[in-house]
Motif scaffolding. Structure first.
Motif, PDB file in Angstrom:
ATOM      1  N   GLU A   1       5.018  -1.234  -3.039  1.00 18.40           N
ATOM      2  CA  GLU A   1       6.420  -1.019  -2.673  1.00 18.40           C
ATOM      3  C   GLU A   1       7.029  -2.279  -2.065  1.00 18.40           C
ATOM      4  OE1 GLU A   1       8.975   2.025   0.112  1.00 18.40           O
ATOM      5  OE2 GLU A   1       7.126   2.737  -0.809  1.00 18.40           O
TER       6      GLU A   1
ATOM      7  N   GLU B   1      10.009  -4.931  -3.616  1.00 16.60           N
ATOM      8  CA  GLU B   1      11.177  -5.391  -2.858  1.00 16.60           C
ATOM      9  C   GLU B   1      11.260  -6.916  -2.823  1.00 16.60           C
ATOM     10  OE1 GLU B   1      10.461  -3.560   0.915  1.00 16.60           O
ATOM     11  OE2 GLU B   1      11.108  -1.578   0.220  1.00 16.60           O
TER      12      GLU B   1
ATOM     13  N   TRP C   1       9.737  -2.391 -12.233  1.00 12.70           N
ATOM     14  CA  TRP C   1       8.771  -2.951 -11.310  1.00 12.70           C
ATOM     15  C   TRP C   1       8.325  -4.324 -11.799  1.00 12.70           C
ATOM     16  CZ3 TRP C   1       6.401  -0.630  -6.956  1.00 12.70           C
ATOM     17  CH2 TRP C   1       6.838   0.658  -6.659  1.00 12.70           C
TER      18      TRP C   1
ATOM     19  N   ASP D   1       1.739   1.180  -0.513  1.00 10.91           N
ATOM     20  CA  ASP D   1       2.585   0.441   0.438  1.00 10.91           C
ATOM     21  C   ASP D   1       2.742  -1.015   0.014  1.00 10.91           C
ATOM     22  OD1 ASP D   1       2.898   2.709   2.003  1.00 10.91           O
ATOM     23  OD2 ASP D   1       1.376   2.107   3.486  1.00 10.91           O
TER      24      ASP D   1
END
Length: 101
Positions: free
Chosen positions: A56, A60, A1, A53
């Motif tokens: 995430e 990306e 991450w 959310d």
């Protein structure tokens, strides 16, 4: 991450722990702090989902919007407990390892 996403994920973990670890049902059922608990518990749940959310999307490669950045900062200011929380404790690898122990 990425570091920024991990920081948001860590705050999501704080929200989850606050929702799970508190006496919200007791406070509601005994009416000792019902109004407070009825606001705080769903707030922690919603903030957990919203932060997860955002994290995430950041993982990306997307950047948090200005509104999301303000929300993240508000969450940090409101609940900065568990300063050493490591969200990797919820990773599939960590969970599998803990089941073996």
């Amino acid at each position: 991450w990425p570091a920024e996403a991990k920081a948001v994920l860590t705050q999501a973990g704080r929200e989850l722990l606050l929702a799970e670890a508190s006496d919200w049902p007791f406070l509601i059922s005994t009416r000792s702090a019902r109004d407070y608990a009825e606001v705080r518990f769903p707030d922690h749940i919603k903030r957990f989902h919203d932060l997860a959310d955002i994290a995430e999307r950041m993982a990306e490669g997307k950047r948090a919007t200005l509104d999301e950045q303000a929300f993240i900062e508000e969450c940090r200011e409101k609940d900065a407990c568990f300063p050493h929380l490591d969200p990797s404790i919820w990773s599939p690898e960590s969970l599998a390892q803990s089941m073996k122990a």
